[in-house]
Design a protein around this motif. Structure first.
Motif, PDB file in Angstrom:
ATOM      1  N   ASP A  10      -8.902 -20.676  80.669  1.00  0.00           N
ATOM      2  CA  ASP A  10      -9.183 -19.264  80.920  1.00  0.00           C
ATOM      3  C   ASP A  10      -8.844 -18.430  79.690  1.00  0.00           C
ATOM      4  O   ASP A  10      -9.573 -17.511  79.333  1.00  0.00           O
ATOM      5  CB  ASP A  10      -8.375 -18.758  82.120  1.00  0.00           C
ATOM      6  N   MET A  11      -7.727 -18.741  79.043  1.00  0.00           N
ATOM      7  CA  MET A  11      -7.314 -18.016  77.840  1.00  0.00           C
ATOM      8  C   MET A  11      -8.322 -18.244  76.715  1.00  0.00           C
ATOM      9  O   MET A  11      -8.679 -17.315  76.000  1.00  0.00           O
ATOM     10  CB  MET A  11      -5.919 -18.467  77.397  1.00  0.00           C
ATOM     11  N   ALA A  12      -8.814 -19.452  76.593  1.00  0.00           N
ATOM     12  CA  ALA A  12      -9.801 -19.756  75.556  1.00  0.00           C
ATOM     13  C   ALA A  12     -11.086 -18.975  75.811  1.00  0.00           C
ATOM     14  O   ALA A  12     -11.693 -18.446  74.874  1.00  0.00           O
ATOM     15  CB  ALA A  12     -10.080 -21.256  75.511  1.00  0.00           C
ATOM     16  N   LYS A  13     -11.498 -18.886  77.080  1.00  0.00           N
ATOM     17  CA  LYS A  13     -12.699 -18.106  77.410  1.00  0.00           C
ATOM     18  C   LYS A  13     -12.483 -16.629  77.090  1.00  0.00           C
ATOM     19  O   LYS A  13     -13.373 -15.966  76.573  1.00  0.00           O
ATOM     20  CB  LYS A  13     -13.078 -18.282  78.883  1.00  0.00           C
ATOM     21  N   ALA A  18     -13.439 -11.980  73.601  1.00  0.00           N
ATOM     22  CA  ALA A  18     -12.902 -10.924  72.730  1.00  0.00           C
ATOM     23  C   ALA A  18     -13.520 -11.013  71.344  1.00  0.00           C
ATOM     24  O   ALA A  18     -13.857  -9.991  70.740  1.00  0.00           O
ATOM     25  CB  ALA A  18     -11.386 -11.033  72.649  1.00  0.00           C
ATOM     26  N   GLN A  19     -13.687 -12.234  70.824  1.00  0.00           N
ATOM     27  CA  GLN A  19     -14.301 -12.404  69.508  1.00  0.00           C
ATOM     28  C   GLN A  19     -15.757 -11.961  69.528  1.00  0.00           C
ATOM     29  O   GLN A  19     -16.241 -11.333  68.584  1.00  0.00           O
ATOM     30  CB  GLN A  19     -14.193 -13.855  69.054  1.00  0.00           C
ATOM     31  N   GLU A  20     -16.452 -12.282  70.619  1.00  0.00           N
ATOM     32  CA  GLU A  20     -17.852 -11.869  70.761  1.00  0.00           C
ATOM     33  C   GLU A  20     -17.951 -10.344  70.791  1.00  0.00           C
ATOM     34  O   GLU A  20     -18.806  -9.747  70.135  1.00  0.00           O
ATOM     35  CB  GLU A  20     -18.432 -12.459  72.045  1.00  0.00           C
ATOM     36  N   MET A  21     -17.063  -9.715  71.544  1.00  0.00           N
ATOM     37  CA  MET A  21     -17.062  -8.258  71.630  1.00  0.00           C
ATOM     38  C   MET A  21     -16.762  -7.643  70.275  1.00  0.00           C
ATOM     39  O   MET A  21     -17.408  -6.679  69.853  1.00  0.00           O
ATOM     40  CB  MET A  21     -16.031  -7.788  72.654  1.00  0.00           C
ATOM     41  N   GLN A  22     -15.803  -8.192  69.561  1.00  0.00           N
ATOM     42  CA  GLN A  22     -15.458  -7.686  68.228  1.00  0.00           C
ATOM     43  C   GLN A  22     -16.651  -7.797  67.282  1.00  0.00           C
ATOM     44  O   GLN A  22     -16.947  -6.878  66.529  1.00  0.00           O
ATOM     45  CB  GLN A  22     -14.260  -8.462  67.678  1.00  0.00           C
ATOM     46  N   SER A  23     -17.358  -8.896  67.359  1.00  0.00           N
ATOM     47  CA  SER A  23     -18.530  -9.104  66.510  1.00  0.00           C
ATOM     48  C   SER A  23     -19.629  -8.093  66.849  1.00  0.00           C
ATOM     49  O   SER A  23     -20.235  -7.493  65.955  1.00  0.00           O
ATOM     50  CB  SER A  23     -19.049 -10.526  66.703  1.00  0.00           C
ATOM     51  N   LYS A  24     -19.871  -7.884  68.147  1.00  0.00           N
ATOM     52  CA  LYS A  24     -20.901  -6.929  68.558  1.00  0.00           C
ATOM     53  C   LYS A  24     -20.516  -5.495  68.188  1.00  0.00           C
ATOM     54  O   LYS A  24     -21.364  -4.695  67.808  1.00  0.00           O
ATOM     55  CB  LYS A  24     -21.174  -7.047  70.053  1.00  0.00           C
ATOM     56  N   MET A  25     -19.240  -5.172  68.274  1.00  0.00           N
ATOM     57  CA  MET A  25     -18.785  -3.831  67.886  1.00  0.00           C
ATOM     58  C   MET A  25     -18.998  -3.616  66.392  1.00  0.00           C
ATOM     59  O   MET A  25     -19.412  -2.538  65.967  1.00  0.00           O
ATOM     60  CB  MET A  25     -17.306  -3.633  68.242  1.00  0.00           C
ATOM     61  N   ALA A  26     -18.726  -4.630  65.586  1.00  0.00           N
ATOM     62  CA  ALA A  26     -18.939  -4.525  64.136  1.00  0.00           C
ATOM     63  C   ALA A  26     -20.423  -4.319  63.837  1.00  0.00           C
ATOM     64  O   ALA A  26     -20.782  -3.498  62.987  1.00  0.00           O
ATOM     65  CB  ALA A  26     -18.411  -5.767  63.434  1.00  0.00           C
ATOM     66  N   GLU A  27     -21.282  -5.053  64.554  1.00  0.00           N
ATOM     67  CA  GLU A  27     -22.733  -4.876  64.385  1.00  0.00           C
ATOM     68  C   GLU A  27     -23.146  -3.450  64.726  1.00  0.00           C
ATOM     69  O   GLU A  27     -23.932  -2.826  64.011  1.00  0.00           O
ATOM     70  CB  GLU A  27     -23.500  -5.835  65.297  1.00  0.00           C
ATOM     71  N   MET A  28     -22.614  -2.939  65.846  1.00  0.00           N
ATOM     72  CA  MET A  28     -22.966  -1.594  66.272  1.00  0.00           C
ATOM     73  C   MET A  28     -22.506  -0.564  65.238  1.00  0.00           C
ATOM     74  O   MET A  28     -23.224   0.383  64.942  1.00  0.00           O
ATOM     75  CB  MET A  28     -22.354  -1.271  67.630  1.00  0.00           C
ATOM     76  N   GLN A  29     -21.321  -0.753  64.682  1.00  0.00           N
ATOM     77  CA  GLN A  29     -20.815   0.175  63.677  1.00  0.00           C
ATOM     78  C   GLN A  29     -21.769   0.231  62.477  1.00  0.00           C
ATOM     79  O   GLN A  29     -22.041   1.298  61.936  1.00  0.00           O
ATOM     80  CB  GLN A  29     -19.411  -0.231  63.214  1.00  0.00           C
ATOM     81  N   GLU A  30     -22.301  -0.913  62.073  1.00  0.00           N
ATOM     82  CA  GLU A  30     -23.264  -0.955  60.975  1.00  0.00           C
ATOM     83  C   GLU A  30     -24.559  -0.246  61.363  1.00  0.00           C
ATOM     84  O   GLU A  30     -25.138   0.480  60.556  1.00  0.00           O
ATOM     85  CB  GLU A  30     -23.546  -2.402  60.554  1.00  0.00           C
ATOM     86  N   GLU A  31     -25.010  -0.460  62.610  1.00  0.00           N
ATOM     87  CA  GLU A  31     -26.236   0.191  63.075  1.00  0.00           C
ATOM     88  C   GLU A  31     -26.095   1.711  63.075  1.00  0.00           C
ATOM     89  O   GLU A  31     -27.045   2.434  62.791  1.00  0.00           O
ATOM     90  CB  GLU A  31     -26.594  -0.290  64.478  1.00  0.00           C
ATOM     91  N   SER A 103     -24.174  -3.923  78.228  1.00  0.00           N
ATOM     92  CA  SER A 103     -24.850  -5.193  77.951  1.00  0.00           C
ATOM     93  C   SER A 103     -23.875  -6.369  78.007  1.00  0.00           C
ATOM     94  O   SER A 103     -24.287  -7.498  78.226  1.00  0.00           O
ATOM     95  CB  SER A 103     -25.537  -5.153  76.587  1.00  0.00           C
ATOM     96  N   MET A 104     -22.586  -6.087  77.829  1.00  0.00           N
ATOM     97  CA  MET A 104     -21.572  -7.134  77.886  1.00  0.00           C
ATOM     98  C   MET A 104     -20.924  -7.223  79.274  1.00  0.00           C
ATOM     99  O   MET A 104     -19.970  -7.963  79.465  1.00  0.00           O
ATOM    100  CB  MET A 104     -20.503  -6.867  76.830  1.00  0.00           C
ATOM    101  N   GLY A 105     -21.421  -6.427  80.231  1.00  0.00           N
ATOM    102  CA  GLY A 105     -20.890  -6.461  81.577  1.00  0.00           C
ATOM    103  C   GLY A 105     -19.570  -5.723  81.733  1.00  0.00           C
ATOM    104  O   GLY A 105     -18.829  -5.963  82.682  1.00  0.00           O
ATOM    105  N   LEU A 106     -19.269  -4.839  80.807  1.00  0.00           N
ATOM    106  CA  LEU A 106     -18.026  -4.056  80.847  1.00  0.00           C
ATOM    107  C   LEU A 106     -18.319  -2.653  81.348  1.00  0.00           C
ATOM    108  O   LEU A 106     -19.449  -2.182  81.274  1.00  0.00           O
ATOM    109  CB  LEU A 106     -17.399  -3.994  79.448  1.00  0.00           C
TER     110      LEU A 106
END
Length: 114
Positions: A10-13, A18-31, A103-106
């Motif tokens: 569960d912790m690994a998931k 969290a890493q996926e969210m961080q990556s998507k946030m970085a992409e959005m910041q660039e956009e 889009s991330m279900g949050l």
């Protein structure tokens, strides 16, 4: 992949999410640097263009507002257009953040440090 690991799985998931969210946030910041918004004042006599990050990138001023005896009016119109562009940039940034979170279900109203 993480079957049989119990809480560690569960912790690994969670870490992967969290890493996926961080990556998507970085992409959005660039956009946000490439999204433009336009603020106006004086019924379009002054237009300010900014990125969705709030960086002013352009100013279009109708020459008809330049009268020596109305200098303060011209200054007010310019400031109003810039403030309008900044407000639109902030709203666009929030909108893009909400879209990403959904889009991330949050929860769309989740407060993130952007």
């Amino acid at each position: 992949m993480f079957k049989g690991l119990g809480a560690m799985g569960d912790m690994a998931k969670m870490m992967k999410s969290a890493q996926e969210m961080q990556s998507k946030m970085a992409e959005m910041q660039e956009e946000l640097h490439s999204i433009s918004v336009v603020g106006e004042s004086g019924a379009g006599l002054v237009k300010a263009t900014a990125t969705a990050k709030g960086e002013l990138t352009g100013l279009d001023i109708d020459p008809s507002i330049f009268h020596p005896d109305e200098k303060e009016v011209a200054e007010d119109l310019i400031l109003a257009a810039i403030k309008d562009a900044q407000a639109k940039a902030q709203e666009r940034s929030k909108s893009e953040t909400r879209r990403l979170l959904e889009s991330m279900g949050l929860p769309a109203d989740m407060d993130l440090p952007i």
